[in-house]
Enzyme design. Structure first.
Site, PDB file in Angstrom:
ATOM      1  N   SER A   1      35.877 -27.358 -45.704  1.00 29.53           N
ATOM      2  CA  SER A   1      36.458 -26.071 -45.323  1.00 29.53           C
ATOM      3  C   SER A   1      37.963 -26.229 -45.131  1.00 29.53           C
ATOM      4  O   SER A   1      38.417 -27.159 -44.458  1.00 29.53           O
ATOM      5  CB  SER A   1      35.825 -25.577 -44.014  1.00 29.53           C
ATOM      6  OG  SER A   1      34.423 -25.501 -44.119  1.00 29.53           O
TER       7      SER A   1
ATOM      8  N   GLN B   1      36.068 -17.551 -46.403  1.00 35.93           N
ATOM      9  CA  GLN B   1      36.458 -18.957 -46.320  1.00 35.93           C
ATOM     10  C   GLN B   1      36.954 -19.442 -47.666  1.00 35.93           C
ATOM     11  O   GLN B   1      36.405 -19.084 -48.711  1.00 35.93           O
ATOM     12  CB  GLN B   1      35.279 -19.832 -45.884  1.00 35.93           C
ATOM     13  CG  GLN B   1      35.657 -21.303 -45.705  1.00 35.93           C
ATOM     14  CD  GLN B   1      34.490 -22.163 -45.245  1.00 35.93           C
ATOM     15  OE1 GLN B   1      33.952 -22.952 -46.009  1.00 35.93           O
ATOM     16  NE2 GLN B   1      34.093 -22.009 -43.986  1.00 35.93           N
TER      17      GLN B   1
ATOM     18  N   ASP C   1      29.475 -21.322 -40.885  1.00 36.85           N
ATOM     19  CA  ASP C   1      30.069 -22.354 -41.726  1.00 36.85           C
ATOM     20  C   ASP C   1      29.032 -23.060 -42.595  1.00 36.85           C
ATOM     21  O   ASP C   1      29.379 -23.878 -43.429  1.00 36.85           O
ATOM     22  CB  ASP C   1      30.817 -23.371 -40.857  1.00 36.85           C
ATOM     23  CG  ASP C   1      31.802 -24.220 -41.655  1.00 36.85           C
ATOM     24  OD1 ASP C   1      32.424 -23.677 -42.590  1.00 36.85           O
ATOM     25  OD2 ASP C   1      31.943 -25.421 -41.357  1.00 36.85           O
TER      26      ASP C   1
END
Length: 289
Positions: free
Chosen positions: A229, A279, A205
């Site tokens: 996110s 993502q 991430d």
């Protein structure tokens, strides 16, 4: 959070009754809970209910609400299916009465099959030739924007060395590509694949949405763009170790409508493809008051 032991402790949840687990949060320089932490902790919960002989092969998650750093997170695991080859789990994360995150993941027994993989880029500089985030802070800290300086000042158990070092004052649009070498500051060996996958998910991430900013870097930066996110998916292929540098090679095919999409591959230093990541994130320009 300074070392690998603290990271592993953070990702290891406390059992809290059948199918429930609780965890705490650590600040990484954001006012909210780091998405990689929630992803990795949810995997820890799911793995605790999965058959021992099966390993994770994919996950798909949505971030629903910003998590608070001062409140423990409760993870509830539902067993969706245990088939002959695959097991599926659904994990829901809560803070008090608010659902902040949901994840679906699938585990697969070991099987033999055909093989191929996309090759790793070979023309990239090696980690020994590059500055780490800590090096950048030491060398250029007095000249960096305050928000970037504050972020780089946070102690982390991971070293990152970006291949493309961007001057934030250049105000120049760039290709939507990011390549970052990373390594645990205190490498660990002889840990189960389940733990390695949780740590890799935590790391995944970081950096990924940067590729979405680059094509508009003449105007957009972390200081004037609200970023978060929205969803996160990963696919895991091969076993690996954290005993050397690994490469996260990222590109962004598209940004539109205050959202950016990025995807990438994670390789060992020797070129074995370990995992793929995708993502979509919020990229909302901040309006001056």
């Amino acid at each position: 959070m300074r070392n690998t032991e603290e990271l592993l402790n953070l990702l290891t949840l406390e059992a809290a009754g059948e199918g429930n687990f609780t965890g705490v949060s650590k600040d990484i320089g954001s006012p909210n809970v780091f998405g990689g932490q929630v992803l990795a902790q949810s995997l820890n919960a799911a793995y605790r209910t999965a058959p021992e002989e099966r390993s994770l092969h994919s996950l798909h998650a949505y971030f629903l609400e910003a998590g608070r750093l001062d409140i423990p997170i409760t993870y509830n695991v539902q067993t969706i299916r245990d088939g002959g080859s695959f097991s599926t789990r659904r994990v829901t994360a809560h803070q008090e009465d608010k659902t902040i995150f949901i994840l679906a993941c699938s585990f697969h027994k070991q099987e033999e099959g055909y093989e191929h993989q996309m090759p790793m880029k070979r023309e990239l500089k090696q980690p020994e030739e590059l500055f780490s985030w800590t090096d950048m802070l030491d060398q250029f800290g007095d000249f960096l924007p305050q928000k970037m300086k504050d972020f780089l000042s946070i102690e982390r158990p991971i070293d990152f060395k970006p291949v493309q070092v961007v001057n934030p004052f250049d105000k120049e649009d760039l290709p939507p590509v990011v390549d970052v070498w990373f390594k645990l500051k205190e490498p660990v060996t002889d840990i189960p694949l389940a733990i390695k996958q949780q740590v890799l998910t935590y790391i995944s991430d970081y950096n990924i949405l940067t590729a979405c900013l680059y094509p508009n870097a003449s105007q957009a930066h972390f200081g004037n763009t609200q970023m978060a996110s929205l969803d996160h998916s990963m696919w895991f292929y091969r076993d690996f170790d954290f005993d050397d540098w690994m490469l996260f090679s990222i590109e962004s095919p598209n940004s539109y409508g205050a959202r950016g999409f990025a995807c990438g591959n994670i390789y060992t230093r020797t070129g074995e493809l370990v995992a793929s990541v995708a993502q979509e994130g919020l990229m909302r320009p901040m309006r001056k008051q």
